[in-house]
Scaffold this motif. Structure first.
Motif, PDB file in Angstrom:
ATOM      1  N   HIS A   1       0.827  -1.210   0.000  1.00 38.38           N
ATOM      2  CA  HIS A   1       0.000   0.000   0.000  1.00 38.38           C
ATOM      3  C   HIS A   1       0.859   1.256   0.000  1.00 38.38           C
ATOM      4  N   ARG A   2       1.884   1.264   0.849  1.00 34.81           N
ATOM      5  CA  ARG A   2       2.752   2.443   0.914  1.00 34.81           C
ATOM      6  C   ARG A   2       3.476   2.676  -0.407  1.00 34.81           C
ATOM      7  N   MET A   3       3.980   1.593  -0.987  1.00 36.19           N
ATOM      8  CA  MET A   3       4.689   1.721  -2.254  1.00 36.19           C
ATOM      9  C   MET A   3       3.749   2.187  -3.357  1.00 36.19           C
ATOM     10  N   GLY A   4       2.541   1.656  -3.377  1.00 34.49           N
ATOM     11  CA  GLY A   4       1.565   2.070  -4.383  1.00 34.49           C
ATOM     12  C   GLY A   4       1.218   3.546  -4.267  1.00 34.49           C
ATOM     13  N   PHE A   5       1.061   4.008  -3.022  1.00 30.55           N
ATOM     14  CA  PHE A   5       0.759   5.427  -2.804  1.00 30.55           C
ATOM     15  C   PHE A   5       1.912   6.299  -3.281  1.00 30.55           C
ATOM     16  N   GLN A   6       3.139   5.895  -2.983  1.00 30.61           N
ATOM     17  CA  GLN A   6       4.305   6.659  -3.411  1.00 30.61           C
ATOM     18  C   GLN A   6       4.408   6.711  -4.930  1.00 30.61           C
ATOM     19  N   VAL A   7       4.114   5.588  -5.580  1.00 34.03           N
ATOM     20  CA  VAL A   7       4.166   5.556  -7.048  1.00 34.03           C
ATOM     21  C   VAL A   7       3.098   6.460  -7.636  1.00 34.03           C
ATOM     22  N   MET A   8       1.900   6.446  -7.042  1.00 36.62           N
ATOM     23  CA  MET A   8       0.828   7.303  -7.540  1.00 36.62           C
ATOM     24  C   MET A   8       1.206   8.781  -7.419  1.00 36.62           C
ATOM     25  N   ILE A   9       1.798   9.170  -6.267  1.00 35.92           N
ATOM     26  CA  ILE A   9       2.233  10.556  -6.088  1.00 35.92           C
ATOM     27  C   ILE A   9       3.293  10.911  -7.130  1.00 35.92           C
ATOM     28  N   TYR A  10       4.237  10.000  -7.340  1.00 34.73           N
ATOM     29  CA  TYR A  10       5.297  10.238  -8.323  1.00 34.73           C
ATOM     30  C   TYR A  10       4.714  10.434  -9.719  1.00 34.73           C
ATOM     31  N   LEU A  11       3.757   9.586 -10.091  1.00 36.18           N
ATOM     32  CA  LEU A  11       3.177   9.677 -11.433  1.00 36.18           C
ATOM     33  C   LEU A  11       2.352  10.962 -11.584  1.00 36.18           C
ATOM     34  N   LEU A  12       1.651  11.351 -10.507  1.00 35.34           N
ATOM     35  CA  LEU A  12       0.879  12.588 -10.582  1.00 35.34           C
ATOM     36  C   LEU A  12       1.806  13.791 -10.753  1.00 35.34           C
ATOM     37  N   VAL A  13       2.908  13.810 -10.005  1.00 33.07           N
ATOM     38  CA  VAL A  13       3.873  14.902 -10.138  1.00 33.07           C
ATOM     39  C   VAL A  13       4.477  14.896 -11.530  1.00 33.07           C
ATOM     40  N   LEU A  14       4.836  13.700 -12.021  1.00 32.54           N
ATOM     41  CA  LEU A  14       5.411  13.600 -13.360  1.00 32.54           C
ATOM     42  C   LEU A  14       4.434  14.078 -14.424  1.00 32.54           C
ATOM     43  N   ALA A  15       3.161  13.692 -14.272  1.00 32.81           N
ATOM     44  CA  ALA A  15       2.159  14.131 -15.240  1.00 32.81           C
ATOM     45  C   ALA A  15       2.023  15.657 -15.223  1.00 32.81           C
ATOM     46  N   GLY A  16       2.057  16.237 -14.008  1.00 28.15           N
ATOM     47  CA  GLY A  16       1.973  17.695 -13.921  1.00 28.15           C
ATOM     48  C   GLY A  16       3.150  18.387 -14.568  1.00 28.15           C
TER      49      GLY A  16
END
Length: 267
Positions: free
Chosen positions: A238-253
Motif C-alpha cells: 500500500h505504501r509503495m503504491g501510494f508513493q508511485v501514484m504521487i510520483y506519477l501525478l507529479v510527473l504528469a503535472g
C-alpha cells in the motif's frame, strides 16, 4: 520532435496514473462471485489503498487459529518469527520466543548421530496437526486445506472465510445430507454440504483484552489473521503504491506544464 516526445510521455504518465488508481481501489482481491447467497462485505481495516491491519485483531486471530483451527489445518508458509515482523501481529521478541517454545521440534542428528527433541524457535514453521495429507485424510476422511494462502485462494477472500464460519444452518428439505455432513450455503464447492462441523461456539476462545468472544467476532479475527498470512506485505505494498501514484501525478503535472511551455514558445 521534442514536443512529440513530451506529449507521448505525458500520455503514458496519465494512463499509468489512472491504472494505478484503479488497481488500489480495493485490496480484497474479490473475483467473480461464485454461485450461492451473497456474502456480507465486512468493513475490514485493511481495505482500501490506505488500509492497515489491526494489530490487536491479528493477535486475537492467531489465538483463534492456534486454539481452534490448528487442530486440523496446517499453515506451512508461516514461521513463528513472522509473528513478530512489521506489518503483522507484531508480537515482541520474548512473546515470539515463548509462543515457539510451546511446541516440540525433532532436530538433529547430534554428535552421536541421534535425533532429539527441542523447544520450538522463531525459525520453525507452525506445527502441522498431521505428518502428511494422507494421514490427515485417513483420520478425517479428507485432508483439510492448508490455511496459509486460503484468503487469496477463495473468491471473496476474508469475506468468504467469515461467511463460511458464521453460515452454518439447517439443510433445506431438497438437500440430501450424507452421514456426518453439515450444511453451509457459503461453502465454495457449491452444494452447501461440508464435512467440517461448525468450528466456533460462543465463548470458545478466551480473549484477554476484553473483546466479546462471540462467533461473529472470532470469525472476523481469524479471517483477518488469515488475510495477513496470505499477504503479509500488504501494508508495504500500500505504501509503495501510494508513493508511485504521487510520483506519477507529479510527473504528469511536470510534463503537462512542459508541453504548454513548448507550445507557447512555438507561437
Amino acid at each position: 520532435m521534442k514536443m512529440k516526445m513530451i506529449q507521448k510521455l505525458s500520455t503514458v504518465a496519465a494512463f499509468a496514473t489512472v491504472a494505478m488508481a484503479a488497481a488500489f481501489v480495493s485490496t480484497a482481491s474479490v473475483q467473480a462471485a461464485e454461485s450461492g447467497p451473497e456474502m456480507e462485505h465486512v468493513d475490514w481495516s485493511f481495505n482500501g489503498p490506505f488500509g492497515t491491519f489491526d494489530r490487536s485483531q491479528l493477535r486475537r486471530g492467531y489465538k483463534v487459529y492456534k486454539e481452534v483451527c490448528a487442530s486440523c489445518h496446517s499453515m506451512d508458509l508461516i514461521h513463528f518469527r513472522n509473528l513478530g515482523e512489521p506489518g503483522g501481529p507484531e508480537f515482541s521478541g520474548p512473546e515470539v520466543k515463548a509462543l515457539a517454545a510451546e511446541i516440540k521440534v525433532q532436530d538433529g542428528p547430534d554428535q552421536s548421530g541421534d535425533m532429539f527433541e527441542r523447544p520450538g524457535e522463531g525459525k520453525d514453521k507452525m506445527p502441522a496437526p498431521y505428518p502428511n495429507p494422507e494421514a490427515a485424510a485417513a483420520s478425517l476422511g479428507a485432508a483439510p486445506p492448508d490455511l496459509s494462502l486460503l484468503a487469496k485462494a477463495r473468491n471473496g477472500g476474508p469475506d468468504y472465510i467469515h461467511a463460511l464460519l458464521t453460515g452454518y444452518k439447517d439443510a433445506p428439505a431438497d438437500v440430501a445430507m450424507p452421514a456426518g455432513g453439515h450444511y453451509n450455503p457459503y461453502f465454495a464447492a457449491g452444494s452447501g454440504v461440508i464435512a467440517m462441523p461448525p468450528p466456533l461456539a460462543e465463548g470458545q476462545v478466551d480473549y484477554g483484552d476484553g473483546t466479546p468472544n462471540t462467533v461473529d467476532q472470532m470469525s472476523k479475527d481469524v479471517s483477518a489473521f488469515m488475510m495477513w498470512t496470505a499477504e503479509p506485505k500488504l501494508e508495504q505494498r500500500h505504501r509503495m503504491g501510494f508513493q508511485v501514484m504521487i510520483y506519477l501525478l507529479v510527473l504528469a503535472g511536470i510534463l503537462f506544464f512542459a508541453t504548454r511551455k513548448v507550445w507557447s514558445d512555438q507561437h
